[in-house]
Design a protein around this motif. Structure first.
Motif, PDB file in Angstrom:
ATOM      1  N   LEU A  96       0.842  -1.193   0.000  1.00 23.19           N
ATOM      2  CA  LEU A  96       0.000   0.000   0.000  1.00 23.19           C
ATOM      3  C   LEU A  96       0.878   1.244   0.000  1.00 23.19           C
ATOM      4  O   LEU A  96       1.946   1.250   0.614  1.00 23.19           O
ATOM      5  N   VAL A  97       0.418   2.288  -0.685  1.00 19.07           N
ATOM      6  CA  VAL A  97       1.085   3.590  -0.646  1.00 19.07           C
ATOM      7  C   VAL A  97       0.124   4.596  -0.030  1.00 19.07           C
ATOM      8  O   VAL A  97      -1.022   4.727  -0.474  1.00 19.07           O
ATOM      9  N   LEU A  98       0.567   5.309   0.995  1.00 21.16           N
ATOM     10  CA  LEU A  98      -0.203   6.384   1.617  1.00 21.16           C
ATOM     11  C   LEU A  98       0.461   7.713   1.273  1.00 21.16           C
ATOM     12  O   LEU A  98       1.666   7.873   1.485  1.00 21.16           O
ATOM     13  N   VAL A  99      -0.312   8.636   0.741  1.00 24.49           N
ATOM     14  CA  VAL A  99       0.218   9.936   0.332  1.00 24.49           C
ATOM     15  C   VAL A  99      -0.449  11.027   1.154  1.00 24.49           C
ATOM     16  O   VAL A  99      -1.676  11.144   1.163  1.00 24.49           O
ATOM     17  N   ILE A 100       0.353  11.805   1.865  1.00 26.66           N
ATOM     18  CA  ILE A 100      -0.155  12.882   2.725  1.00 26.66           C
ATOM     19  C   ILE A 100       0.148  14.217   2.057  1.00 26.66           C
ATOM     20  O   ILE A 100       1.290  14.476   1.665  1.00 26.66           O
TER      21      ILE A 100
END
Length: 344
Positions: free
Chosen positions: A177-181
């Motif tokens: 998974l990639v989380l982008v803030i």
């Protein structure tokens, strides 16, 4: 050189796209809500207003937002020292992180790549890098084998597309998974620093302020990408439109309340109820026809008039440095709590 078309509506929030629809005729609004293309749910959990929007391919054409799930969490009464408000927002954030990732399987060996987008030297744009700093500090005290954190900077600093950096990391790490803030733009001043949006559609960095970069999404990287955004800026024309709206409503309320006991019995400076249902026609003799227009129509007028000014202004709260610090800690704490809950 080809002319670049820029969308100056300046919002990254899905429910503000839905608000555009709400300003149309009632029949059109009902038609959109009834279609299978866009499903909108709105409810409150204590002080947190939750808006869940599910968009399919048909809905994407209707509202111009990418197909996927969007969850917007907002505390309209939130202020910088509001510990209770931040606690409730964080609790809801963890809950809906879990919900939007219900189909993402993580085990003890899974890696989650967390990307903090933005320019650390520009405070309203620094929520991503600051969140990475907060996560790295938390990871020092309570190590997690799951998170890999990185703040790539912006294209203006590095000369490279942010998407290229992330793509290289994805290929090297092979995360689940990639989380982008990232910091977002809003078209409502009441949303500034009081909202978190979560979406599984990815993100176009800079799109809310007319500086759109390459897309960061599952379609590009081949792994699920979830964008976490906090609105920290608003177009100055929105501030003007909101101020005019407040003035009109205040005067209309005073005119309608004039002579009523509520105004005569006041022992101090009387403040009218501007949230009540008001007949704006009472101020039409003073301000003319435009005082009866909808808020959206007046905003559109200001945007059309002021668009010709080359010095377009983006506005952020004066306490933005405090807001950014608060949200970086909130996001960091929430992600670690969610991971602990997700992988047992």
């Amino acid at each position: 050189m080809a002319e670049i078309e820029v969308n100056w509506s300046r919002t990254d929030l899905i429910d503000e796209a839905a608000e555009v629809v709400e300003h149309r005729t009632k029949k059109q609004k009902e038609k959109l809500e009834d279609t299978s293309g866009v499903v909108i749910e709105e409810f409150k959990e204590n002080r947190v207003k939750v808006t869940k929007v599910t968009v399919d391919k048909k809905g994407q054409e209707e509202i111009g937002k990418k197909e996927g799930t969007y969850i917007t969490l907002s505390v309209p009464t939130l202020y910088v020292d509001d510990e209770n408000g931040f606690e409730q927002l964080e609790k809801s954030f963890v809950k809906y992180l879990d919900e939007i990732h219900k189909d993402v399987v993580l085990d003890k060996d899974s890696k989650v790549l967390v990307i903090g987008l933005g320019n650390k030297t520009i405070t309203p744009d620094a929520v991503g890098p600051f969140a990475i700093d907060a996560m790295q500090a938390e990871n020092t005290e309570n190590p997690s084998d799951h998170f890999i954190m990185y703040a790539p900077g912006v294209t203006g600093q590095t000369g490279f597309e942010t998407s290229d950096f992330i793509h290289a990391l994805v290929q090297k790490i092979n995360p689940a998974l990639v989380l982008v803030i990232d910091a977002l733009a809003t078209r409502g001043s009441e949303r500034l620093c009081k909202t978190i949006q979560i979406t599984d559609t990815g993100i176009h960095p800079g799109s809310g302020v007319g500086n759109q970069r390459a897309e960061v999404s599952k379609e590009v990287f081949g792994v699920p990408v979830t964008a976490i955004g906090i609105p920290t800026v608003v177009d100055a024309t929105v501030i003007i439109a909101d101020a005019v709206e407040k003035v009109f409503r205040s005067i209309a309320a005073r005119v309608q309340e004039k002579g009523k006991p509520s105004s005569k019995l006041s022992v101090s400076s009387w403040t009218p109820d501007t949230d009540a249902r008001l007949d704006m026609n009472v101020i039409k003799p003073i301000f003319g026809e435009w005082s009866t227009w909808s808020s959206n129509d007046r905003l559109q007028l200001f945007q059309e008039v002021l668009n010709s000014n080359p010095e377009r202004l983006i506005v952020t709260p004066k306490e933005v440095d405090v807001w950014i610090t608060k949200y970086s800690l909130l996001v960091s704490d929430a992600l670690f709590k969610w991971m602990k809950k997700k992988v047992k």
